[in-house]
Design a protein around this motif. Structure first.
Motif, PDB file in Angstrom:
ATOM      1  N   GLY A  27       0.862  -1.158   0.017  1.00 38.39           N
ATOM      2  CA  GLY A  27       0.235   0.151   0.079  1.00 38.39           C
ATOM      3  C   GLY A  27       0.933   1.414   0.018  1.00 38.39           C
ATOM      4  O   GLY A  27       1.743   1.389   0.404  1.00 38.39           O
ATOM      5  N   ALA A  28       0.601   2.118  -0.735  1.00 36.81           N
ATOM      6  CA  ALA A  28       1.409   3.598  -0.872  1.00 36.81           C
ATOM      7  C   ALA A  28       1.423   4.270   0.473  1.00 36.81           C
ATOM      8  O   ALA A  28       0.259   4.378   0.946  1.00 36.81           O
ATOM      9  CB  ALA A  28       0.613   4.385  -2.008  1.00 36.81           C
ATOM     10  N   PRO A  29       2.277   4.560   1.032  1.00 38.32           N
ATOM     11  CA  PRO A  29       2.402   5.597   2.072  1.00 38.32           C
ATOM     12  C   PRO A  29       1.950   6.719   1.928  1.00 38.32           C
ATOM     13  O   PRO A  29       1.729   7.477   0.604  1.00 38.32           O
ATOM     14  CB  PRO A  29       3.942   5.487   2.483  1.00 38.32           C
ATOM     15  CG  PRO A  29       4.761   5.488   1.440  1.00 38.32           C
ATOM     16  CD  PRO A  29       3.779   4.416   0.350  1.00 38.32           C
ATOM     17  N   ALA A  30       1.461   7.689   2.814  1.00 39.36           N
ATOM     18  CA  ALA A  30       0.894   9.021   2.640  1.00 39.36           C
ATOM     19  C   ALA A  30       1.829   9.795   1.931  1.00 39.36           C
ATOM     20  O   ALA A  30       3.115  10.043   2.623  1.00 39.36           O
ATOM     21  CB  ALA A  30       0.295   9.511   3.875  1.00 39.36           C
ATOM     22  N   ALA A  31       1.630  10.495   0.964  1.00 35.13           N
ATOM     23  CA  ALA A  31       2.480  11.251   0.369  1.00 35.13           C
ATOM     24  C   ALA A  31       2.503  12.789   0.822  1.00 35.13           C
ATOM     25  O   ALA A  31       1.172  13.279   0.706  1.00 35.13           O
ATOM     26  CB  ALA A  31       2.561  11.240  -1.207  1.00 35.13           C
ATOM     27  N   ALA A  32       3.633  13.669   0.761  1.00 38.50           N
ATOM     28  CA  ALA A  32       3.345  14.853   1.120  1.00 38.50           C
ATOM     29  C   ALA A  32       2.641  15.664   0.098  1.00 38.50           C
ATOM     30  O   ALA A  32       2.914  15.331  -1.147  1.00 38.50           O
ATOM     31  CB  ALA A  32       4.691  15.569   1.393  1.00 38.50           C
ATOM     32  N   GLY A  33       1.685  16.253   0.290  1.00 36.15           N
ATOM     33  CA  GLY A  33       0.773  17.007  -0.575  1.00 36.15           C
ATOM     34  C   GLY A  33      -0.012  16.187  -1.468  1.00 36.15           C
ATOM     35  O   GLY A  33      -0.554  16.680  -2.602  1.00 36.15           O
ATOM     36  N   ALA A  34      -0.272  15.076  -0.830  1.00 34.80           N
ATOM     37  CA  ALA A  34      -1.467  14.192  -1.624  1.00 34.80           C
ATOM     38  C   ALA A  34      -2.641  14.744  -2.132  1.00 34.80           C
ATOM     39  O   ALA A  34      -3.440  14.229  -2.797  1.00 34.80           O
ATOM     40  CB  ALA A  34      -1.281  12.690  -1.116  1.00 34.80           C
ATOM     41  N   HIS A  35      -2.940  15.688  -1.126  1.00 30.02           N
ATOM     42  CA  HIS A  35      -4.434  16.435  -1.465  1.00 30.02           C
ATOM     43  C   HIS A  35      -4.291  17.079  -2.653  1.00 30.02           C
ATOM     44  O   HIS A  35      -5.670  17.388  -2.973  1.00 30.02           O
ATOM     45  CB  HIS A  35      -4.448  17.156  -0.118  1.00 30.02           C
ATOM     46  CG  HIS A  35      -3.795  18.366   0.144  1.00 30.02           C
ATOM     47  ND1 HIS A  35      -2.430  18.103   0.679  1.00 30.02           N
ATOM     48  CD2 HIS A  35      -3.643  19.734   0.034  1.00 30.02           C
ATOM     49  CE1 HIS A  35      -1.879  19.311   0.825  1.00 30.02           C
ATOM     50  NE2 HIS A  35      -2.507  20.211   0.193  1.00 30.02           N
ATOM     51  N   GLN A 270      20.243   5.344  -1.033  1.00 25.16           N
ATOM     52  CA  GLN A 270      21.291   6.238  -1.487  1.00 25.16           C
ATOM     53  C   GLN A 270      20.878   7.250  -2.506  1.00 25.16           C
ATOM     54  O   GLN A 270      21.930   7.840  -2.931  1.00 25.16           O
ATOM     55  CB  GLN A 270      22.467   5.278  -1.768  1.00 25.16           C
ATOM     56  CG  GLN A 270      22.842   3.934  -0.628  1.00 25.16           C
ATOM     57  CD  GLN A 270      23.757   2.946  -1.381  1.00 25.16           C
ATOM     58  OE1 GLN A 270      24.812   3.359  -1.921  1.00 25.16           O
ATOM     59  NE2 GLN A 270      22.952   1.840  -1.441  1.00 25.16           N
ATOM     60  N   LEU A 271      19.787   6.988  -3.091  1.00 21.97           N
ATOM     61  CA  LEU A 271      19.458   7.796  -4.198  1.00 21.97           C
ATOM     62  C   LEU A 271      18.755   9.179  -3.844  1.00 21.97           C
ATOM     63  O   LEU A 271      18.053   9.497  -2.688  1.00 21.97           O
ATOM     64  CB  LEU A 271      18.747   7.175  -5.112  1.00 21.97           C
ATOM     65  CG  LEU A 271      19.189   5.979  -5.724  1.00 21.97           C
ATOM     66  CD1 LEU A 271      18.108   5.275  -6.664  1.00 21.97           C
ATOM     67  CD2 LEU A 271      20.502   6.129  -6.495  1.00 21.97           C
ATOM     68  N   SER A 272      18.791  10.286  -4.673  1.00 24.95           N
ATOM     69  CA  SER A 272      18.110  11.277  -4.658  1.00 24.95           C
ATOM     70  C   SER A 272      17.718  11.982  -5.863  1.00 24.95           C
ATOM     71  O   SER A 272      18.612  12.110  -6.645  1.00 24.95           O
ATOM     72  CB  SER A 272      19.037  12.741  -3.691  1.00 24.95           C
ATOM     73  OG  SER A 272      18.479  13.727  -3.887  1.00 24.95           O
ATOM     74  N   GLY A 273      16.591  12.225  -5.915  1.00 24.39           N
ATOM     75  CA  GLY A 273      15.947  13.012  -7.220  1.00 24.39           C
ATOM     76  C   GLY A 273      15.229  11.899  -8.177  1.00 24.39           C
ATOM     77  O   GLY A 273      14.678  12.416  -9.215  1.00 24.39           O
ATOM     78  N   VAL A 274      15.205  10.403  -7.753  1.00 23.49           N
ATOM     79  CA  VAL A 274      14.723   9.603  -8.702  1.00 23.49           C
ATOM     80  C   VAL A 274      13.133   9.447  -8.267  1.00 23.49           C
ATOM     81  O   VAL A 274      12.724   9.169  -6.952  1.00 23.49           O
ATOM     82  CB  VAL A 274      15.343   8.219  -8.658  1.00 23.49           C
ATOM     83  CG1 VAL A 274      14.558   7.186  -9.337  1.00 23.49           C
ATOM     84  CG2 VAL A 274      16.719   8.535  -9.296  1.00 23.49           C
ATOM     85  N   ASP A 275      12.346   9.563  -9.072  1.00 27.49           N
ATOM     86  CA  ASP A 275      10.824   9.403  -8.850  1.00 27.49           C
ATOM     87  C   ASP A 275      10.249   8.043  -8.580  1.00 27.49           C
ATOM     88  O   ASP A 275       9.302   7.747  -8.042  1.00 27.49           O
ATOM     89  CB  ASP A 275      10.008  10.138  -9.781  1.00 27.49           C
ATOM     90  CG  ASP A 275      10.362  11.557  -9.933  1.00 27.49           C
ATOM     91  OD1 ASP A 275      10.478  12.258  -8.758  1.00 27.49           O
ATOM     92  OD2 ASP A 275      10.763  12.151 -10.884  1.00 27.49           O
ATOM     93  N   GLY A 338       6.620  19.049 -10.534  1.00 25.00           N
ATOM     94  CA  GLY A 338       7.349  17.657 -10.998  1.00 25.00           C
ATOM     95  C   GLY A 338       7.575  16.614  -9.820  1.00 25.00           C
ATOM     96  O   GLY A 338       8.255  15.818  -9.988  1.00 25.00           O
ATOM     97  N   ASP A 339       6.870  17.019  -8.662  1.00 26.35           N
ATOM     98  CA  ASP A 339       6.857  15.891  -7.675  1.00 26.35           C
ATOM     99  C   ASP A 339       5.734  15.113  -7.547  1.00 26.35           C
ATOM    100  O   ASP A 339       4.576  15.265  -7.989  1.00 26.35           O
ATOM    101  CB  ASP A 339       6.719  16.711  -6.042  1.00 26.35           C
ATOM    102  CG  ASP A 339       7.965  17.787  -5.929  1.00 26.35           C
ATOM    103  OD1 ASP A 339       8.997  17.514  -6.492  1.00 26.35           O
ATOM    104  OD2 ASP A 339       7.966  18.827  -5.279  1.00 26.35           O
ATOM    105  N   VAL A 340       6.117  13.763  -7.421  1.00 24.99           N
ATOM    106  CA  VAL A 340       4.957  12.759  -7.316  1.00 24.99           C
ATOM    107  C   VAL A 340       4.066  12.847  -6.152  1.00 24.99           C
ATOM    108  O   VAL A 340       4.825  12.832  -4.836  1.00 24.99           O
ATOM    109  CB  VAL A 340       5.781  11.154  -7.343  1.00 24.99           C
ATOM    110  CG1 VAL A 340       4.839  10.187  -7.064  1.00 24.99           C
ATOM    111  CG2 VAL A 340       6.574  11.096  -8.436  1.00 24.99           C
ATOM    112  N   ILE A 341       3.062  13.068  -6.265  1.00 24.21           N
ATOM    113  CA  ILE A 341       2.149  13.168  -5.124  1.00 24.21           C
ATOM    114  C   ILE A 341       1.222  11.829  -4.853  1.00 24.21           C
ATOM    115  O   ILE A 341       0.424  11.968  -4.109  1.00 24.21           O
ATOM    116  CB  ILE A 341       1.136  14.500  -5.499  1.00 24.21           C
ATOM    117  CG1 ILE A 341       0.407  14.232  -6.700  1.00 24.21           C
ATOM    118  CG2 ILE A 341       2.006  15.604  -5.269  1.00 24.21           C
ATOM    119  CD1 ILE A 341      -0.672  15.170  -6.938  1.00 24.21           C
ATOM    120  N   GLY A 342       1.341  10.797  -5.739  1.00 23.47           N
ATOM    121  CA  GLY A 342       0.797   9.510  -5.556  1.00 23.47           C
ATOM    122  C   GLY A 342       0.633   8.870  -6.939  1.00 23.47           C
ATOM    123  O   GLY A 342       1.099   9.296  -7.717  1.00 23.47           O
TER     124      GLY A 342
END
Length: 615
Positions: A27-35, A270-275, A338-342
Motif C-alpha cells: 500500500g502506498a504511504p501517505a505522500a506529502a501534498g497528496a491532497h 542512497q538515491l536523490s531525485g529519482v521518482d 514535478g513532484d510525485v504526489i501519489g
C-alpha cells in the motif's frame, strides 16, 4: 542449472537493505501534498527478462477456454504482448481521464533488458542473422528505450552488437555504469548515440529522464569481455539525476537490471531525485490481491514496493517476471513542480499477457507472421537436423549420469574442454587441461540409441542457458575438493556428481565425505574420498589421498558450477565465460571436434574408466 539466476550485489548494501525492507508494504504511504490535484499523469509500461520466450508459455494446464489466436501456448508470446501494449497505451492517453488522474496524460514503454537468451528459440536468430527475430519483436512492440541486462552479453560483444544493429537506430540502449571503450563494435554505438547512459523521452509535452544501470556482477555471469563495469551505482545515478535537473527535467525514472529486487530496494536509500525505480533480472512476481495472474504463478510481494530515498521521499519500486508473461504498469501522478504526489492504485500493477479467459488478447498478425511462425518452423527443423551419428548408445539416464561415469557424460565433459580450448585465445585465458560437468546439467534422462543425433537432441541434453567458462588457475588442493564434491553423496545419485574430461580419478566411499554449508559452497568438512588423480598427460595431482605439490590447473566448466552451483567449492577463483553455451559446445564438438562420428572406441558403453569407485 538456472537456479542461481539471482545474484545479490557484492556491494555495501546490507544496512541500506535493512532500512529499505522496513517500508516495502504494497500500500502506498501517505505522500506529502497528496491532497493536491495532479497536473500530469504518467503511465510507465514495462517488461523485463523476455529471454526469447517468443512463442509463449503453457501455465500450469488450467483451462480457461479456447485460445483466441490459435497459438500453441495460452499465455505470453511476443505477438500478444504487442497487442496488449497497444491497448494499454491507448487506455493511458486517450478518452476521458480516469478519476484521480490529471487532464494531461502521458505514457512511456521500457524494456528492463535481457531481451534474448540462449536456447533453441534464439538459435533461430543466430541462424537468420540481422535483423534478429527477437529484435523484430521488440521493435514491433515499440519500446521507447531498453536497459542493458546481463544476457545481452552471453554470446560476447559482437552478438550484442548485431542485436543493436537489428534496429537500425530506432531504439536506444541505456546503461550508465558500463564503459564500452574496450570493445570497438559497441563503442561505435556509443559514438553514434545508440548506447547512452541516460535518455530523455517526450510525452504529452513533458520530458521524462530515464537512467539505466546494469548489475556490477556482469563479468561473473556473462561474457562482456573488455566492457568495464562500475559498481558505484548510487554515485552514477545521482550525478545523472543532478544533470537532468539542471536541464529542467524534473521527472526521472531509474531502470536497473540488478538481478534481485532487494538490490533495488537497498539502492534507493542512497538515491536523490529519482521518482520511481523499475527493477529487472530477478524474475519476482509482484502483484496485489485483485491482479489476475497466470495459473501456477503466485505473488511474492505487493506491487509496488516502497523504499525511502536519501531525502526521506517514499519511492515506488516495481518489477515483473519475464518470458513475455506480464506487462508492468506504474501510473504516477505529478504536481506542477514535478513532484510525485501519489499513484493510481487501481491502474497500477502487472497485466498478464493471455490468449484465454476474460482478458484474452489475440496476437498481432504481423508479429505472428514475421517472428513466431519462422521461429516455430526453426524448432521443427532442429528436430530434423542431424549433427552427428553415434556408433553406440549414449547413456544420459538421470540416475546414471548422477552417480557414475557414462559415455554421454564423457562426451559432454569433453565438449566443454574442447570449446574452452577453441575460445581461449579470443578471451585471453589459459587453454583448459581438464573439464568438469555436473551430472544434474545433463537432462535428456534417456539412452540415445545408436544412430543419428539431431540438433534438438543437443538441446534436450543441454537445455540451460549456461555458458562454458574457464577457471585459469585452480590450485591442486581445490581441484581435489571439487572432485570430492562430486562424490560426496556416493553411492547415492546427486546432481553434483561430476563427469570429467582430461583426467582419471579413484575414490573410496568408505572414507569421509565432504560437507559444505547448506545453501553455500563453503567447505565445513573436507572430503577424504578421492585417492588418486592423474591428468591425461600423466601428471599426478593426488596420490594415495595426498595432494602432490605442483602448479595450478586450468579447468573448463559451466558458469553455474563456477559460481558455486551444486555447492562446488571454487571459492573466489576468477573465471571467464567464453561466449559459448554448453549446448553450442556439445553441438560444435559433435560436428567439428569429432567430425560427425561418435565412435565406439572413443566412447564405449560404460565409459573409459575415468572415474573408478573402490571400497
Amino acid at each position: 542449472m538456472r537456479s542461481l539466476r539471482k545474484h545479490p550485489l557484492r556491494v555495501a548494501v546490507t544496512a541500506a537493505l535493512a532500512g529499505a525492507l522496513a517500508v516495502t508494504a504494497s500500500g502506498a504511504p501517505a505522500a506529502a501534498g497528496a491532497h493536491r490535484h495532479p497536473a500530469f499523469t504518467l503511465s510507465v509500461h514495462f517488461t523485463n527478462d523476455m529471454e526469447s520466450a517468443l512463442l509463449g508459455v503453457a501455465g500450469d494446464g488450467t483451462d480457461e477456454g479456447s485460445i483466441t489466436d490459435g497459438g500453441a501456448n495460452p499465455y505470453g508470446s511476443a505477438s500478444r504482448t504487442k497487442t496488449l501494449v497497444d491497448q494499454l497505451r491507448k487506455e493511458a492517453t486517450t478518452g476521458k481521464p480516469a478519476r484521480g488522474q490529471a487532464g494531461r496524460r502521458g505514457e512511456i514503454t521500457l524494456s528492463g533488458g535481457d531481451n534474448f537468451l540462449a536456447g533453441p528459440e534464439f538459435s533461430a536468430s543466430l541462424e537468420r542473422g540481422v535483423p534478429f527475430y527477437d529484435a523484430i519483436a521488440v521493435d514491433e512492440i515499440g519500446y521507447d528505450a531498453s536497459i542493458i541486462g546481463n544476457h545481452e552479453f552471453d554470446f560476447g560483444p559482437e552478438v550484442f552488437g548485431q542485436f543493436v544493429e537489428s534496429f537500425g537506430g530506432s531504439l536506444d540502449f541505456v546503461s550508465a555504469n558500463l564503459d564500452f571503450s574496450g570493445e570497438p563494435v559497441l563503442d561505435a554505438y556509443v559514438d553514434d548515440g545508440t548506447i547512452v547512459s541516460s535518455k530523455v523521452l517526450r510525452t504529452a509535452g513533458q520530458r521524462i529522464g530515464v537512467i539505466g544501470l546494469t548489475t556490477p556482477e556482469l563479468p561473473a555471469i556473462s561474457s562482456p569481455r573488455d566492457v568495464a563495469v562500475s559498481g558505484d551505482l548510487a554515485g552514477i545515478a545521482n550525478g545523472l539525476t543532478e544533470d537532468l535537473q539542471r536541464r529542467g527535467i524534473d521527472k526521472v525514472i531509474l531502470v536497473s537490471h540488478l538481478q534481485d529486487i532487494d538490490n533495488e530496494l537497498a539502492l534507493v536509500p542512497q538515491l536523490s531525485g529519482v521518482d520511481a525505480v523499475v527493477g529487472a533480472g530477478g524474475g519476482e512476481i509482484l502483484a496485489g490481491p485483485a491482479d489476475r495472474l497466470i495459473p501456477g504463478d503466485t505473488a511474492e510481494r505487493g506491487f509496488p514496493l516502497y523504499a525511502d530515498d536519501a531525502t526521506g521521499r517514499s519511492i515506488p519500486v516495481v518489477t515483473t517476471t519475464g518470458d513475455y508473461k506480464y506487462v508492468g504498469r506504474l501510473v504516477l501522478n505529478f504536481d506542477r513542480r514535478g513532484d510525485v504526489i501519489g499513484i493510481d492504485e487501481r491502474r497500477t500493477g502487472p497485466v498478464r499477457v493471455s490468449g484465454v479467459g476474460p482478458d484474452a488478447v489475440a496476437g498481432d498478425p504481423r508479429v505472428r507472421a514475421e517472428v513466431e511462425k519462422p521461429v516455430a518452423e526453426h524448432l521443427e527443423e532442429l528436430a530434423e537436423t542431424v549433427v552427428a551419428a553415434s556408433e553406440v548408445p549414449l547413456d544420459g539416464v538421470r540416475n546414471e549420469v548422477r552417480s557414475r561415469e557414462t559415455n554421454l557424460g564423457d562426451l559432454v565433459a569433453d565438449s566443454l574442454r574442447w570449446a574452452g580450448r577453441q575460445r581461449a585465445a579470443e578471451y585471453g585465458v589459459t587453454p583448459p587441461r581438464v573439464a568438469i560437468q555436473n551430472g544434474g546439467g545433463i537432462r535428456n534422462d534417456s539412452v540415445l540409441p545408436a544412430g543419428d543425433i539431431t540438433a534438438l537432441n543437443t538441446y534436450e541434453i543441454a537445455p540451460f542457458s549456461n555458458f562454458v567458462s574457464v577457471v585459469p588457475e585452480v590450485p591442486r588442493a581445490t581441484l581435489r575438493q571439487l572432485l570430492e564434491r562430486g562424490v560426496a553423496a556416493s553411492p547415492n545419485a546427486a546432481g553434483a556428481f561430476m563427469q570429467v574430461s582430461g583426467l582419471e580419478f579413484t575414490y573410496d566411499t568408505t572414507r569421509t565425505a565432504q560437507v559444505v554449508e547448506e545453501g553455500t559452497s563453503t567447505i565445513v568438512t573436507p572430503g577424504e574420498r578421492v585417492r588418486d588423480v592423474v591428468l591425461d598427460d600423466g601428471t599426478v595431482v593426488v596420490s594415495e589421498g595426498t595432494v602432490v605439490e605442483g602448479p595450478p590447473v586450468s579447468l573448463a566448466t559451466n558458469d553455474f558450477s563456477a559460481r558455486g552451483g551444486d555447492g562446488y567449492p571454487f571459492g573466489d577463483l576468477p573465471f571467464t565465460p567464453v561466449g559459448t553455451t554448453y549446448q553450442q559446445a556439445l553441438e560444435g564438438y559433435l560436428g567439428e571436434g569429432l567430425s560427425g562420428t561418435v565412435t565406439a572406441e572413443r566412447y564405449p558403453v560404460g565409459g573409459t574408466g575415468r572415474i573408478t569407485a573402490v571400497g
